[in-house]
Design a protein around this motif. Structure first.
Motif, PDB file in Angstrom:
ATOM      1  N   ARG A 141       2.321   1.698  -3.347  1.00 32.84           N
ATOM      2  CA  ARG A 141       1.235   1.956  -4.312  1.00 32.84           C
ATOM      3  C   ARG A 141       0.888   3.444  -4.331  1.00 32.84           C
ATOM      4  O   ARG A 141       0.766   4.050  -5.396  1.00 32.84           O
ATOM      5  CB  ARG A 141       0.004   1.140  -3.971  1.00 32.84           C
ATOM      6  CG  ARG A 141      -1.141   1.315  -4.956  1.00 32.84           C
ATOM      7  CD  ARG A 141      -2.365   0.472  -4.620  1.00 32.84           C
ATOM      8  NE  ARG A 141      -2.006  -0.901  -4.314  1.00 32.84           N
ATOM      9  CZ  ARG A 141      -2.175  -1.486  -3.111  1.00 32.84           C
ATOM     10  NH1 ARG A 141      -2.715  -0.804  -2.108  1.00 32.84           N
ATOM     11  NH2 ARG A 141      -1.831  -2.729  -2.916  1.00 32.84           N
ATOM     12  N   ARG A 142       0.741   4.049  -3.153  1.00 34.33           N
ATOM     13  CA  ARG A 142       0.428   5.482  -3.092  1.00 34.33           C
ATOM     14  C   ARG A 142       1.554   6.313  -3.710  1.00 34.33           C
ATOM     15  O   ARG A 142       1.313   7.261  -4.458  1.00 34.33           O
ATOM     16  CB  ARG A 142       0.183   5.909  -1.649  1.00 34.33           C
ATOM     17  CG  ARG A 142      -1.084   5.346  -1.040  1.00 34.33           C
ATOM     18  CD  ARG A 142      -1.436   6.000   0.288  1.00 34.33           C
ATOM     19  NE  ARG A 142      -0.355   6.046   1.244  1.00 34.33           N
ATOM     20  CZ  ARG A 142      -0.205   5.195   2.268  1.00 34.33           C
ATOM     21  NH1 ARG A 142      -1.067   4.229   2.450  1.00 34.33           N
ATOM     22  NH2 ARG A 142       0.794   5.342   3.103  1.00 34.33           N
ATOM     23  N   GLU A 179       0.807  -1.231   0.000  1.00 36.67           N
ATOM     24  CA  GLU A 179       0.000   0.000   0.000  1.00 36.67           C
ATOM     25  C   GLU A 179       0.838   1.277   0.000  1.00 36.67           C
ATOM     26  O   GLU A 179       0.555   2.210  -0.739  1.00 36.67           O
ATOM     27  CB  GLU A 179      -0.944   0.016   1.205  1.00 36.67           C
ATOM     28  CG  GLU A 179      -1.557   1.368   1.407  1.00 36.67           C
ATOM     29  CD  GLU A 179      -3.031   1.325   1.677  1.00 36.67           C
ATOM     30  OE1 GLU A 179      -3.595   2.414   1.722  1.00 36.67           O
ATOM     31  OE2 GLU A 179      -3.591   0.247   1.848  1.00 36.67           O
ATOM     32  N   ARG A 180       1.872   1.327   0.812  1.00 33.46           N
ATOM     33  CA  ARG A 180       2.696   2.542   0.899  1.00 33.46           C
ATOM     34  C   ARG A 180       3.352   2.837  -0.454  1.00 33.46           C
ATOM     35  O   ARG A 180       3.314   3.964  -0.943  1.00 33.46           O
ATOM     36  CB  ARG A 180       3.748   2.363   1.999  1.00 33.46           C
ATOM     37  CG  ARG A 180       4.600   3.577   2.226  1.00 33.46           C
ATOM     38  CD  ARG A 180       5.462   3.442   3.472  1.00 33.46           C
ATOM     39  NE  ARG A 180       4.713   3.937   4.614  1.00 33.46           N
ATOM     40  CZ  ARG A 180       4.481   3.255   5.729  1.00 33.46           C
ATOM     41  NH1 ARG A 180       4.941   2.040   5.882  1.00 33.46           N
ATOM     42  NH2 ARG A 180       3.790   3.789   6.715  1.00 33.46           N
TER      43      ARG A 180
END
Length: 168
Positions: free
Chosen positions: A143-144, A140-141
């Motif tokens: 991806r952002r 997630e990190r």
């Protein structure tokens, strides 16, 4: 009373003491590399789960743009020109890690059929993926951060993030 530049030896010692008390940041430098179809290059590290952008940690006193070129040479055996800065992300402390500054640089476009075999034991493979698949494969990190890098490419303007968020 603090030393002054009038006493160079005392001044240098004073500055060195202040420097030793300053915070140290971990710094990462990655590259966003694409093929002519717009697919994104990801690498599969052997030392941690999940896929990642190519790049790595900056060494002591090494500029981030030099670090990413060094890492690409070590990981992929390629000298790749850095075309510009896309993202600077301040990452807060998490797990056992202190905070970090993460850079993503524009590595440009490579031919999709180029031989991109890993050149060190830190990677098991390197492959181009369509953006949506690449987004699924990274955490997630990242991806952002990767999404912000794509926006920065479109806008032709680097973005500053705070834990992956623009406009904090």
């Amino acid at each position: 009373m603090s030393p002054t530049p009038a006493d160079p030896e005392a001044w240098e010692a004073y500055l060195a003491e202040g420097n030793a008390k300053q915070a140290r940041k971990r710094v990462a430098a990655d590259a966003l590399l694409r093929d002519p179809a717009g697919r994104v290059l990801l690498v599969n590290p052997t030392y941690k789960p999940g896929w990642d952008l190519p790049g790595g940690m900056v060494e002591l006193n090494e500029p981030p743009e030099v670090a990413v070129r060094r890492e690409l040479r070590e990981e992929l055996g390629r000298d790749i020109d850095v075309l510009g800065l896309l993202v600077v992300d301040w990452v807060p402390p998490h797990g056992p890690w202190d905070d970090q500054i993460a850079f993503i640089f524009d590595g440009g476009t490579l031919d999709g059929d180029e031989d991109l075999q890993p050149h060190d034991e830190e990677l098991s493979e390197a492959r181009f993926f369509p953006l949506e698949k690449a987004r699924e494969l990274v955490g997630e990190r990242l991806r952002r951060r990767m999404d912000a890098a794509m926006r920065a490419l479109q806008r032709n303007c680097p973005l500053y993030l705070r834990d992956g968020v623009v406009g904090w």
